[in-house]
Motif scaffolding. Structure first.
Motif: not given
Lengths: 396, 396
Positions: A28, A211-212, A220, A224, A228, A240, A242-243, A250, A252-253, A257
């Protein structure tokens, strides 16, 4: 790994979510949506990182006014994130946005919801119902001795209620998310809703997320685990992370996963030992350089960078390409075979050279296997060459 | 979350692993073990980060010679990592090391293994059998049409074989690990071995880990998924995250994993929104400062730092302490109640001030709950105050 849940696909622009499509990666934007150029730049940056759908918030008139230009020039399909005000949903639809994230209960007025649904249906634009533990509808009044239902039940109930509003209006181009910060709550909500929907014969695809989730490291890890666990159970069609960070952190994480579960691979997977008192080469800088090189090439290659005789040869044999270093020398493996022994100052150049060969093989011999996503279902079980217990090193 | 597997506890020094003990966090030094001061410094640094057991490699005579001094001055119990040579195992035992990681099959000579076992038994020193996909014993010869068994079966077979050597010598102060880089392989190996051992009435505790997980970001994600899936199924008694990085990066990731599953908490948990086009405050720097402050205090407090009206108030209410910011002002929540509204330049000071109150309450009112680890079993289901749908913000 469980077999993947069979979901009813939807299309966000040309990106299929659900059915037999690969798990889709999303993020996002964090720009002011009204700032068209910044928003388009961020979308392009996210797309370059393997983000296949991007969501943009449309919280006001200025953002809504920017949408036609953003949609026209976007690198990937866009979801418009709408809360409270039907006008921004209508504006986003008329701007040809590829999907809406919108909870009808949060628009409240059924006539306004009907307007949105009519427009979305005419345009074949899907809607994601995005339930969030932090913004659930109010609880019904409880009797004195009545306990409130657990959070995951409230989330599933909210999703079914939102869903029902849209289904009653004849709309079913849907995906659903059930996000919470608490992993067990999030996991249970998705498990329960998938069972309910599959039983009802309406297996809508799921967008998974915590979330958050917080700052990059903890966020991460939390994402995950939650995502996962569900993916390993065959639940989830798009994800997605959310960091609280630059959104570029975001995608790459998300890819990490998917690679961890052998679902999809983008760029290299690096097997690298943690170093210990047995270490005999400068491993960490080498591993970083190897990752950077193959990241730049963007090829799904697995490279093992190992620093000692204990697990080194075994791991190096299992990877597409590997080096098992020790005492200033290293053995290079390609597809399980020893190809050469080199000095430490040649480690990187030898890996790059042999990597080119592996990639050439992938692209000639069996490019459709090498570049394709892994099939869903059980993890591939690589046939491992027979290994010898390494000979004693007690003479060291 | 499944109920935790009931395992037979072992003691590594004064640290209980298994049974009803909390999940123990471990790491491993990357110094040259022979360098006593560097090794002790790294052990102390790891202990400061919440590492409860530290492993040190003992690969040669010099490392073995350093062990008496290291064991004498260590901050936490130590496991000596031994391969191939029984002499280093004997030396580590005689140095009063708290545990051995040693595969008897890799020592090979049964007489030497017997010597080690006799010494470990006399000292009540536990042994971890550490099976690793990269260094399995050779496969038996296969018939022409016979397929090699899948990797996870080979790992379980190797563990049972190693186990059998020790059990036949009357030794049962054991824990076991079954590490692989491939998550589905690792998960299936632990699941299968736990079923086999529980059925046999020998429920040895498990040390969980993904081997050679790689560079920090991808390695943390991969470890979190593998370890997280198993912990969520009640499997696992101690964990280690193996990163190709400074070992100091490993314990925080272990703690992130445990916190994500509500198993244990060390320091703050930060709920923070990813920021989006709705953001109205400078959230990321604030979230970082909040984390740094509570990290320094080392208290298990959950703080929500939220940037908008959509999920902000809901998440802020659920945390011990929260701020829901918007348009230069922020509402501070303490234990679900609004306590004040402050300007953006006072956000951090207000959170610190209210945080002191929350921590004081934890330590006076119910310190045994606040500081204790979460109990094993189902995640706590916080009773959430009834929430209102936020009022329309369409006037923005």
């Amino acid at each position: 790994m469980s077999e993947r849940r069979k979901t009813k696909p939807v299309f966000v622009g040309d990106v299929q979510v659900g059915g037999d499509a690969p798990i889709v990666v999303q993020s996002m934007t964090a720009t002011d949506t009204a700032d068209v150029e910044s928003t388009l730049n961020q979308i392009a940056e996210l797309a370059d990182l393997g983000c296949e759908i991007v969501r943009v918030a449309v919280p006001d008139k200025e953002a809504a006014a920017a949408m036609p230009e953003i949609v026209k020039r976007t690198a990937v399909p866009l979801m418009a994130d709408i809360h409270f005000d039907y006008r921004w949903a209508m504006a986003a639809l008329k701007a040809n946005v590829h999907g809406l994230r919108l909870n009808p209960g949060n628009i409240r007025d059924p006539d306004k919801v009907r307007m949105i649904v009519k427009e979305a249906k005419a345009r074949e634009t899907p809607i994601r119902i995005g339930v969030n533990a932090g913004s659930l509808p109010p609880l019904k009044a409880l009797a004195d001795d009545e306990m409130p239902p657990p959070m995951h039940e409230r989330m599933v109930d909210a999703a079914l209620w939102e869903l029902n509003i849209l289904e009653e209006m004849g709309f079913d181009s849907l995906k659903i998310s059930l996000k919470a910060f608490d992993v067990p709550t999030m996991v249970q909500a998705y498990r329960d809703l998938s069972a309910r929907l599959d039983e009802a014969g309406t297996p809508y695809p799921f967008h998974l997320g915590i979330t958050e989730a917080g700052l990059p490291r903890a966020g991460s890890v939390r994402s995950a685990i939650g995502i996962g666990i569900l993916l390993s159970e065959g639940i989830g069609d798009t994800i997605r992370v959310s960091l609280a960070a630059d959104p570029k952190e975001e995608p790459p994480v998300c890819w990490d996963i998917l690679a961890s579960l052998n679902l999809r691979q983008r760029g290299p997977t690096i097997v690298a030992c943690p170093t210990c008192g047995r270490i005999e080469i400068e491993l960490i800088p080498l591993a970083n350089k190897v990752e950077a090189h193959f990241q730049k090439l963007g090829k799904p290659i697995t490279v093992a960078v190992m620093g000692c005789v204990v697990n080194g040869p075994g791991e190096a044999k299992m990877a597409d390409l590997g080096i098992a270093g020790g005492k200033g020398r290293g053995v290079i493996f390609r597809k399980g075979e020893i190809v050469k022994t080199v000095n430490e100052d040649e480690f990187l150049s030898a890996i790059i050279e042999e990597g080119d060969k592996v990639i050439a093989e992938m692209e000639n011999g069996n490019s459709d296997i090498a570049d394709a996503d892994f099939p869903p279902g059980d993890a591939p079980d690589p046939v491992i060459p027979i290994q010898e217990v390494p000979s004693s090193t007690s003479e060291r």
